[in-house]
Design a protein around this motif. Sequence first.
Motif, short mmCIF file in Angstrom:
data_model
loop_
_atom_site.label_atom_id
_atom_site.label_comp_id
_atom_site.label_asym_id
_atom_site.label_seq_id
_atom_site.Cartn_x
_atom_site.Cartn_y
_atom_site.Cartn_z
N ALA A 151 0.84 -1.20 0.00
CA ALA A 151 0.00 0.00 0.00
C ALA A 151 0.87 1.25 0.00
O ALA A 151 1.85 1.35 0.77
CB ALA A 151 -0.91 -0.01 1.23
N GLY A 152 0.56 2.14 -0.88
CA GLY A 152 1.29 3.41 -0.93
C GLY A 152 2.55 3.36 -1.78
O GLY A 152 3.23 4.38 -1.92
N LYS A 153 2.87 2.21 -2.31
CA LYS A 153 4.07 2.11 -3.15
C LYS A 153 3.68 1.67 -4.56
O LYS A 153 2.76 0.87 -4.75
CB LYS A 153 5.07 1.12 -2.56
N SER A 154 4.44 2.19 -5.52
CA SER A 154 4.18 1.80 -6.91
C SER A 154 4.73 0.39 -7.15
O SER A 154 5.49 -0.15 -6.33
CB SER A 154 4.86 2.78 -7.86
N GLN A 161 8.48 0.58 -7.15
CA GLN A 161 9.03 0.72 -5.81
C GLN A 161 8.96 -0.60 -5.04
O GLN A 161 9.90 -0.97 -4.32
CB GLN A 161 8.27 1.81 -5.05
#
Lengths: 976, 200
Positions: free
Chosen positions: A617-620, A623
């Motif tokens: 969550a929150g990362k591409s 990433q």
Amino acid sequence: MSRRLPHVQGERIDRGNTVEFTFEGRRLQGYRGDTISSALVASGARVLGRSFKYHRPRGLLSAAGHDVNALMQVRREDGSVPNVRADVVQVAADWDINAVNTRGGLARDRLAIFNRLAPFLPVGFYYKAFHSKRWFPRWERMFRNLTGLGEVDLRAPHRSTPKRYEFCDVLVIGAGPSGLAAALAAAEQGASVLLVDENSSAGGSGLYARGGATQFAQQTEALIATAQGNPRIRLLTSTYAACYYADHWVALVSPECLVKVRARGVIVAQGAYEQPAVFRGNDLPGVMLASAAQRMLYHYAVVTARRVAVLTSNSEGYAAALDALAHGVELAAVLDLRLEAGVDSTAAAQELVRRGVPIHYGVKPIEAVAGADGGVASLVFESTAGVAPGKHTLDLDSVWMSVGFAPANALLHQADARMSYERSTEQFVPQTLPPGIYACGKVNGVYSFADRLEDGRNAGACAAGQIGFGIAVERRAAIAARECPTHPYPVFPHPRGKEFVDFDEDLQVKDLRNACQEGFDSSELLKRFSTVGMGPSQGKHSNMNALRILANVRGEPIERLGPTTARPMFHPVPLAHLAGRGFTPERRTALDSDHEARGAVWMPAGNWRRPEYYAIAGKSREQAIADEVRAVRARVGMIDVGTLGKIEVHGPHAAQFLERLYTARFANLKVGMTRYGLLLDEAGVVVDDGVIGRLGEQAFYFTTTTGNSATLFREFGRLATSWDLPVGLVNLTGHYAALNLAGPASRAVLREHTELDLADVAFPYLGVREAQVAGAPCRIMRVGFVGELGYEIHVPFQHAADVWRALLASGSRFQIQPFGVEAQRMLRLEKGHVIVGQDTDGITNALEIGMPWAIKMDKPFFIGQRSLRVLAKQPRRQTLVGFTLPSSDEASVQARRRPKECHLVLDGGQIAGRVTSVGWSPTLARCIGLGLVTPQVALRKHLRVRIDRGEEIDVEVVQAPFYDPSGERQRVGDPL
Amino acid sequence: MRLSPLEPWSRALPVAPLDDGALLKFEDLSLRPRFGCKGPDAEVWLATGGYRVPREPNSAVVDADGVLVARLATAEFLIEAADGGVARVESTVRQLTSPARPLNVYPVARQDLVMGIEGAATNALLRQTCSFDFAPLLDRCDRDGGPVILTSMIGVGVVAFVRRAAGGSVMTLWVDPSFAYYFWKTLLEVGGDLGPWSNT
């Protein structure tokens, strides 16, 4: 205006149940049991559809669903169904029916203008007029708008259509008189028989070709009753055989689903398609095959005409004339193309004369003329014998054509039967049939009722006897016809054309002649250029006449030309049947649900699914993948490699077997050690790689790539046999899971779950051990899979989850990170490891990928060795090089200004290779890649690569591996 | 702990409780003790170990203890504690996987999904999923042995064996465990079209 007759013996309608429906906006009525066509004709309709190209009005032609004239769009409760064959589909209450392929309705079809434009639309016009590349998209849109048949209703509810297998001893295709006789004979000998017929009832022409009498119909009904009472016979009606495949596989199309039948013997008794005569106006509504009129009379008690002429050249036409008289149809004349009646027609001819019917002989039809409603109103013809030789015009509302037959032999062609042309019947008949295949009845050139029964009985007895039921019976030759049923050339060109050969494609005689003149003068070329026989009816009414015209143009006998092959499926099949339930096997590793729980994003790998990466969550995506790579390099990571092929080889010849398979040497491999192996084909091309471990003196365990495991296992078995090496091969691919624990902390993590001594001395790099891990029996290989200290742990499938979860638990203190395929690719790319199938292609040989250490040319033999010897003397075609983007930064990579896999490497504007692997390395903080390029380019400092949008950039050639070139990290590790 | 190949997806797969009216009953038999062995001396070794060995390839027998021995090829065998004989099978597994196993006999891992199917719609189910005609076997199978069929079902290689049981014929299928989810789910889907079913 009703054309319904009083009760007719054998009718299939239920007069107690009326069915109301709508056709082209008109409310009409039929009976339960009526087909759409019979209900329409009974209601007085003559025009049932419009032709495909010229939008000419079309009426009943075969009444058997064999032609394209009566295709309907039917709106019913469960949606709108296109291309419903009105001749064979029974009408139901409240159906809203419209003819397909009209603009503005059947009566006022605006596209009928094409009929006037016909002179400008000759055969092949689109090949010549619409080939411009620039304009093609426009033409394509125009044609897609103008042409086509029914419309697919995208809102129709989804239906699940199953497919089914059936089995029988003898499959009889066609339940006419000969098929019924064959089925009964086979069943009497003890065979189980599956009898199928495309019509809604068995009986075939035995029930409708009556000649005004009841004798044949009664005999046929008796045969049906006997067959239905025979427990060994299963009768499937409304089911047609659409194709034949090897070993007696036959695809049956039933109203509900596709049925695949495996039979031990097949009898083709499909009869013959009655053929139209070719003359101007032969497509007008009211001009129909005589068998169509007879089907309407006897199946649905519908009379198709008030005043009719029978155009004939056989006894079947005379029988149809008698049928007309028997039901009160005024018979304007019998028009015989021959100079006199044949031997089987004589009695009927005498009867017709006695009843005052004029018979003309030596008839040449000139033109059928349309009336105000678009249907036939008169027929112009010339005769040379009979009542009044000369030119005549008959006022009438129907012409029944009975000028010959084309055998329904598509399945026999598909079964590889050899055909010969028989002059006594003017048709192709089977000359040589494959074992287990039989033909009887009209398709075998046998036409009289009694002869068909006899032919069918013999075929049935032979089919059963040949597979061991009853006594073996000799197949007798087809019974010779006394009167030829088919005219040799029922084609009568007219100066103004419109004599249609192919009703599907609106092909006229001149179209075929022009095609021949343009050089398309073989049956296969003529078909492709003119599209004859390529419409929905697949040439059932056109192929033979087209062949006759071709023979005529070439001045050769028809037998020299030969028919085209009817490919599967030779009859229309609902797409829902073909798109019915299909099976696409998917493999899942033992750890699949654990990956799912961790947020795996899936990707296909062969027929497996594998985690591409684990979403955070929150990362591409990028990433998340970079984090996975960093975790392996800095701490510890774990990947599910259960998809690898896993094979054991046992026996005293196991090492010798592997020596012959792989490029490396295995005879000297110590027990407890592994070695990398390259597998080549005979041309020296790299086809696979893996790690081979020696578990004992006579036992090896090795891996293959994911996609190749099943193929290679089969191939290994074949090779063991052909080399006469008695080794035991065991495929463990699915039964063993595998995971790779990699990273500096991997030893510490593993140590918590095994008593195995993991010290370098006891378990060195490239060692293999069998030991318990987390209580499960495992095989552990210490390999540098991703260039770090690592352990590949192979564990029985049913214990895998325990091992995975235990290692995750103990790895938590090192922040262990499961990693997916994308991180694995980058880790391997950093090490310069070649991925077979990605960094190689179908022609990359072992000398081109820079791994001479893996190829032991001094061995006596390995697959591909001889080719490598030859290739070694030749200049290299390509070579694998590493590259990096000079001063690349993550921002430029994110901006997509970097090469991608398969981008081209250029040399002076010419293609000099391609990028095979590329990506942003989180470890090295730059973009790295591999490319297959020409040797000349490989020597340069920079490569020119064309990236997206045609842009070109330079990349710097560097030596791989990019990371830890000495390999210290994987060999010694970094014990934490 | 040994888990059924279906266990990871136990919550994702449909379940229907036992029902006397079910036309099909599916049973997961994967946790039965089982082993495979192969090699030139395998037949003699099994016989010496007290197993009843079928004489012909592609056939199976069930002995008095309820141990099934299937001969999959000339020198390849599948042994399972079908109705009993658990201790004997487990003991043999230990022997086969120990360093002291006979030289010309080697173990074959059998981590199969094992699926039992019975009920009135069994043949209808097979007709939609397999191109082999099981009808004669379903009609005329025995309690203690019969043919073993190596075929493909819904695109997956299976070993199939049909036995007579109290309620009629029972089919047992051995399937590569990596296909377990697909195989079980698909057969239940097809079975669902044929009428009520239950599973355990």
